[in-house]
Design an enzyme around this catalytic site. Sequence first.
Site, PDB file in Angstrom:
ATOM      1  N   ASP A 189      -6.915 -12.281  -3.431  1.00 21.11           N
ATOM      2  CA  ASP A 189      -7.831 -11.138  -3.331  1.00 21.11           C
ATOM      3  C   ASP A 189      -7.454 -10.096  -4.372  1.00 21.11           C
ATOM      4  O   ASP A 189      -6.554  -9.281  -4.167  1.00 21.11           O
ATOM      5  CB  ASP A 189      -7.780 -10.538  -1.926  1.00 21.11           C
ATOM      6  CG  ASP A 189      -8.840  -9.461  -1.717  1.00 21.11           C
ATOM      7  OD1 ASP A 189      -9.427  -8.989  -2.704  1.00 21.11           O
ATOM      8  OD2 ASP A 189      -9.075  -9.093  -0.553  1.00 21.11           O
ATOM      9  N   HIS A 194      -6.754  -2.387  -4.006  1.00 21.99           N
ATOM     10  CA  HIS A 194      -5.388  -2.594  -3.538  1.00 21.99           C
ATOM     11  C   HIS A 194      -4.349  -2.436  -4.642  1.00 21.99           C
ATOM     12  O   HIS A 194      -3.162  -2.667  -4.404  1.00 21.99           O
ATOM     13  CB  HIS A 194      -5.279  -3.983  -2.909  1.00 21.99           C
ATOM     14  CG  HIS A 194      -6.302  -4.236  -1.846  1.00 21.99           C
ATOM     15  ND1 HIS A 194      -6.300  -3.578  -0.642  1.00 21.99           N
ATOM     16  CD2 HIS A 194      -7.393  -5.054  -1.834  1.00 21.99           C
ATOM     17  CE1 HIS A 194      -7.330  -3.991   0.083  1.00 21.99           C
ATOM     18  NE2 HIS A 194      -8.013  -4.880  -0.615  1.00 21.99           N
ATOM     19  N   ILE A 209      -4.621   0.722  -0.707  1.00 21.30           N
ATOM     20  CA  ILE A 209      -4.312   0.295   0.654  1.00 21.30           C
ATOM     21  C   ILE A 209      -3.907  -1.176   0.667  1.00 21.30           C
ATOM     22  O   ILE A 209      -4.187  -1.923  -0.268  1.00 21.30           O
ATOM     23  CB  ILE A 209      -5.516   0.518   1.594  1.00 21.30           C
ATOM     24  CG1 ILE A 209      -6.735  -0.300   1.133  1.00 21.30           C
ATOM     25  CG2 ILE A 209      -5.861   2.003   1.678  1.00 21.30           C
ATOM     26  CD1 ILE A 209      -7.915  -0.242   2.092  1.00 21.30           C
ATOM     27  N   GLY A 212      -6.459  -6.043   4.440  1.00 16.52           N
ATOM     28  CA  GLY A 212      -6.546  -6.251   5.877  1.00 16.52           C
ATOM     29  C   GLY A 212      -5.908  -7.560   6.303  1.00 16.52           C
ATOM     30  O   GLY A 212      -5.197  -7.623   7.319  1.00 16.52           O
TER      31      GLY A 212
END
Length: 287
Positions: A189, A194, A209, A212
């Site tokens: 990803d 990120h 961040i 998830g």
Amino acid sequence: MAIVYDELLNLSIPDSEQSYTWKDSIMYALGLGLGLDPSDPEELTFVYEEGQKVLPTQAVVLAHPGFWMRDLDTGIDWVRLVAGEFDLTLTAPLPPGGTVTGHSKVIDVFDKGEGRGAVVQSQRILTDKESGKEIATIRQSTFCRGDGGFGGPARQQPKPHQVPDRAPDLICELPTSTQGALLYRLSGDLNPLHADPAVAIKAGFPKPILHGLATFGVAGHALLKVLCDYQPERFRRIGARFTAPVFPGEILRTEIWQDEEGVASFQVRCIDRDVVAVGHGYLEYDT
């Protein structure tokens, strides 16, 4: 353009194939924070090739079909997508390396109404290319914030799993690395949210961040450690809903309730901010 219910359910998503090696499996584990204590022999088996084990949740990053909601004719407003829930069922432990095929399809669509969005449920079955044997089934719910009111059947989405309303029976606190998102993104990803501070600020966050599914993987690590004695073959099924973002470097507390033999509930809390980042969690495992 809008979602057409029958067309989305019958959408043909091309199969995906991925070859991975023991190095990829180690990279996945490092991205979740394993090996931060190199002297821990249990964690070392996931980040060192001698007698290597593979984290069960690595299945969620293998043979991914890509951004099919954007690239195919779905009618979905892909700019406004948010990850909702994940459910992983394992048929067999993952080997450190191999070639797998992902067979993906849409299995349900829920119209929450005009201005309230829609929920698209998809499924990916992983099979071993050489033997054809099924390895895992991944089910994902995606919240499509801009797609409510498309005229789908008036049905309520099933309620998520509820954790008990009492103090947890077990707790496992695990650190994440400040480099965690930079490492985890190498497992597939590459969203700049990120990695790039400018992109994160534009999206409304003070800094990049954690993915998830990385938080999901940390929860899987905690459950594997506490309930399965680091034996991946005992890990059967895990599911949860994402409820809040996590920042790399935070300490995550997985709170666990033992519901019955071989079944547990859990949630993941960011200790410093006292925020539940992953909720409605459940695990099925061999005792």
